[in-house]
Design an enzyme around this catalytic site. Structure first.
Site, PDB file in Angstrom:
ATOM      1  N   SER A 160      -4.519  12.129  33.331  1.00 23.94           N
ATOM      2  CA  SER A 160      -3.759  12.191  32.070  1.00 23.94           C
ATOM      3  C   SER A 160      -2.693  11.105  32.059  1.00 23.94           C
ATOM      4  CB  SER A 160      -3.069  13.552  31.954  1.00 23.94           C
ATOM      5  OG  SER A 160      -2.166  13.560  30.869  1.00 23.94           O
ATOM      6  N   TYR A 177       2.155  20.293  35.303  1.00 23.48           N
ATOM      7  CA  TYR A 177       0.871  19.719  34.853  1.00 23.48           C
ATOM      8  C   TYR A 177       0.825  18.221  35.158  1.00 23.48           C
ATOM      9  CZ  TYR A 177      -2.488  17.830  31.436  1.00 23.48           C
ATOM     10  OH  TYR A 177      -3.504  17.141  30.832  1.00 23.48           O
TER      11      TYR A 177
HETATM   12  P1  NAP Z   1      -9.373  22.124  26.506  1.00 22.31           P
HETATM   13  O1  NAP Z   1      -9.818  21.827  25.115  1.00 22.31           O
HETATM   14  O2  NAP Z   1      -8.269  23.090  26.724  1.00 22.31           O
HETATM   15  O3  NAP Z   1     -10.657  22.566  27.367  1.00 22.31           O
HETATM   16  C1  NAP Z   1     -10.495  22.937  28.711  1.00 22.31           C
HETATM   17  C2  NAP Z   1     -11.856  23.258  29.284  1.00 22.31           C
HETATM   18  O4  NAP Z   1     -11.700  23.605  30.662  1.00 22.31           O
HETATM   19  C3  NAP Z   1     -12.537  24.445  28.616  1.00 22.31           C
HETATM   20  O5  NAP Z   1     -13.921  24.167  28.522  1.00 22.31           O
HETATM   21  C4  NAP Z   1     -12.287  25.592  29.605  1.00 22.31           C
HETATM   22  O6  NAP Z   1     -13.294  26.598  29.577  1.00 22.31           O
HETATM   23  C5  NAP Z   1     -12.360  24.844  30.913  1.00 22.31           C
HETATM   24  N1  NAP Z   1     -11.687  25.511  32.032  1.00 22.31           N
HETATM   25  C6  NAP Z   1     -10.399  25.876  32.143  1.00 22.31           C
HETATM   26  N2  NAP Z   1     -10.175  26.449  33.334  1.00 22.31           N
HETATM   27  C7  NAP Z   1     -11.362  26.446  33.996  1.00 22.31           C
HETATM   28  C8  NAP Z   1     -11.783  26.900  35.273  1.00 22.31           C
HETATM   29  N3  NAP Z   1     -10.924  27.475  36.142  1.00 22.31           N
HETATM   30  N4  NAP Z   1     -13.090  26.768  35.611  1.00 22.31           N
HETATM   31  C9  NAP Z   1     -13.974  26.192  34.759  1.00 22.31           C
HETATM   32  N5  NAP Z   1     -13.632  25.732  33.538  1.00 22.31           N
HETATM   33  C10 NAP Z   1     -12.333  25.868  33.171  1.00 22.31           C
HETATM   34  O7  NAP Z   1      -8.905  20.786  27.247  1.00 22.31           O
HETATM   35  P2  NAP Z   1      -9.073  19.222  26.868  1.00 22.31           P
HETATM   36  O8  NAP Z   1      -7.943  18.837  26.011  1.00 22.31           O
HETATM   37  O9  NAP Z   1     -10.463  18.954  26.441  1.00 22.31           O
HETATM   38  O10 NAP Z   1      -8.801  18.584  28.299  1.00 22.31           O
HETATM   39  C11 NAP Z   1      -9.849  18.231  29.186  1.00 22.31           C
HETATM   40  C12 NAP Z   1      -9.244  17.444  30.327  1.00 22.31           C
HETATM   41  O11 NAP Z   1      -8.537  16.309  29.779  1.00 22.31           O
HETATM   42  C13 NAP Z   1      -8.218  18.222  31.145  1.00 22.31           C
HETATM   43  O12 NAP Z   1      -8.314  17.879  32.501  1.00 22.31           O
HETATM   44  C14 NAP Z   1      -6.892  17.744  30.570  1.00 22.31           C
HETATM   45  O13 NAP Z   1      -5.842  17.863  31.500  1.00 22.31           O
HETATM   46  C15 NAP Z   1      -7.204  16.298  30.245  1.00 22.31           C
HETATM   47  N6  NAP Z   1      -6.326  15.712  29.241  1.00 22.31           N
HETATM   48  C16 NAP Z   1      -6.285  16.159  27.960  1.00 22.31           C
HETATM   49  C17 NAP Z   1      -5.423  15.547  27.046  1.00 22.31           C
HETATM   50  C18 NAP Z   1      -5.302  15.979  25.616  1.00 22.31           C
HETATM   51  O14 NAP Z   1      -4.451  15.413  24.895  1.00 22.31           O
HETATM   52  N7  NAP Z   1      -6.100  16.911  25.137  1.00 22.31           N
HETATM   53  C19 NAP Z   1      -4.598  14.491  27.464  1.00 22.31           C
HETATM   54  C20 NAP Z   1      -4.668  14.089  28.781  1.00 22.31           C
HETATM   55  C21 NAP Z   1      -5.536  14.685  29.663  1.00 22.31           C
HETATM   56  P3  NAP Z   1     -13.165  27.929  28.605  1.00 22.31           P
HETATM   57  O15 NAP Z   1     -13.088  27.397  27.191  1.00 22.31           O
HETATM   58  O16 NAP Z   1     -14.419  28.675  28.860  1.00 22.31           O
HETATM   59  O17 NAP Z   1     -11.921  28.608  29.014  1.00 22.31           O
END
Ligand code: NAP
Length: 248
Positions: free
Chosen positions: A143, A157
């Site tokens: 991130s 985080y």
């Molecule tokens: P999100 O929409 O909240 O989705 C998170 C995903 O992770 C969901 O599919 C969830 O499954 C799964 N998950 C959570 N805990 C888990 C576990 N213990 N075992 C297996 N699966 C698990 O997140 P996102 O925004 O797409 O983020 C994806 C990645 O990008 C993350 O690593 C996040 O830190 C990174 N990121 C995101 C952003 C942003 O702005 N969105 C920015 C920087 C980095 P369920 O739905 O089944 O719970």
């Protein structure tokens, strides 16, 4: 030969966009999730319609037995994986460090850091030419927070993502001569449901004026960067960081 990819945390958001992108690019895929069975099943149908052999695995990637069982399931149903996208991640409500409990901090670290180590471990056992594998490619989703520190929002985080940057660097060196590349994508300010979990669903819109490109990003834009790093187009890149954060 179709390549086999595991995308952790791919029931929604960046993981789901990556799963679909890889299905379009000709991979067979494993969709992993924790709670959201309906979304994972629906995504699997979409991936199958693009011609990808697709399996869905509910597994908590922060747990060692969950990860081991998931990889065995992939071995049996798809074969040994070629590509791993470590993407599953969580954050909790915005809070100052002085208010954080050990339970919260440990949950962040086990889901965002331990899980990446465990999945890398199982992937290397299958990919490394030292173990008879044919090589492979790993992309860790970190991130922009690893650079900014996310002070006043979620330093726990951000710190977990700092650990992922270091994991990427160290592991890339460790397995470079075993046919495995390890790279990192650092998204920032992407429109997904994650910000709701942080207690501020409209966080991206609040911040967007400060982003040089003047807007938040899409999950598909991050998926494109992941797909490139996984692919042979990136064959001379390992241990690198691709920032997908609008210039911020
Ligand atoms: P999100 O929409 O909240 O989705 C998170 C995903 O992770 C969901 O599919 C969830 O499954 C799964 N998950 C959570 N805990 C888990 C576990 N213990 N075992 C297996 N699966 C698990 O997140 P996102 O925004 O797409 O983020 C994806 C990645 O990008 C993350 O690593 C996040 O830190 C990174 N990121 C995101 C952003 C942003 O702005 N969105 C920015 C920087 C980095 P369920 O739905 O089944 O719970």
């Amino acid at each position: 030969m179709r390549r086999i990819a595991l995308i952790t945390g791919s029931s929604r958001g960046i993981g789901a966009a990556t799963a679909l992108r890889l299905a379009e690019d000709g991979y067979d895929i494993c969709i992993n999730y924790l709670k959201n069975t309906n979304a994972a099943q629906q995504l699997a149908m979409e991936a199958k319609s693009k011609g990808a052999k697709t399996i869905v695995t509910k597994a908590d990637v922060s747990k060692e037995d969950g990860v081991e069982e998931m990889f065995e399931h992939i071995d049996n149903e798809l074969g040994a994986i070629d590509c791993l996208v470590n993407n599953a991640g969580i954050l909790f409500h915005q809070m100052r460090v002085e208010d954080m409990t050990a339970a919260r901090i440990n949950r962040i670290l086990s889901t965002n850091v331990t899980s990446y180590f465990l999945c890398c471990r199982e992937a290397i056992k299958r990919m490394s030419n030292k173990h008879g594998g044919k090589g492979g490619s790993i992309v860790n989703v970190s991130s922009a927070a690893s650079r900014t520190g996310a002070g006043g929002e979620y330093v726990d985080y951000a710190s977990s993502k700092g650990a992922i940057d270091t994991l990427t660097k160290g592991l890339a060196i460790e397995v470079a001569n075993e046919g495995i590349r390890v790279n990192c994508v650092r998204p920032g300010y992407i429109y997904t449901d994650m910000h709701k979990d942080g207690g501020e669903p409209n966080r991206v819109d609040r911040i967007k004026e400060q982003i040089p490109l003047g807007r938040g990003g899409s999950a598909e834009e991050v998926a494109a960067a992941i797909a490139w790093l996984l692919s042979d187009e990136a064959s001379y890149s390992t241990g690198i960081f691709l920032d997908v954060s609008g210039g911020k």
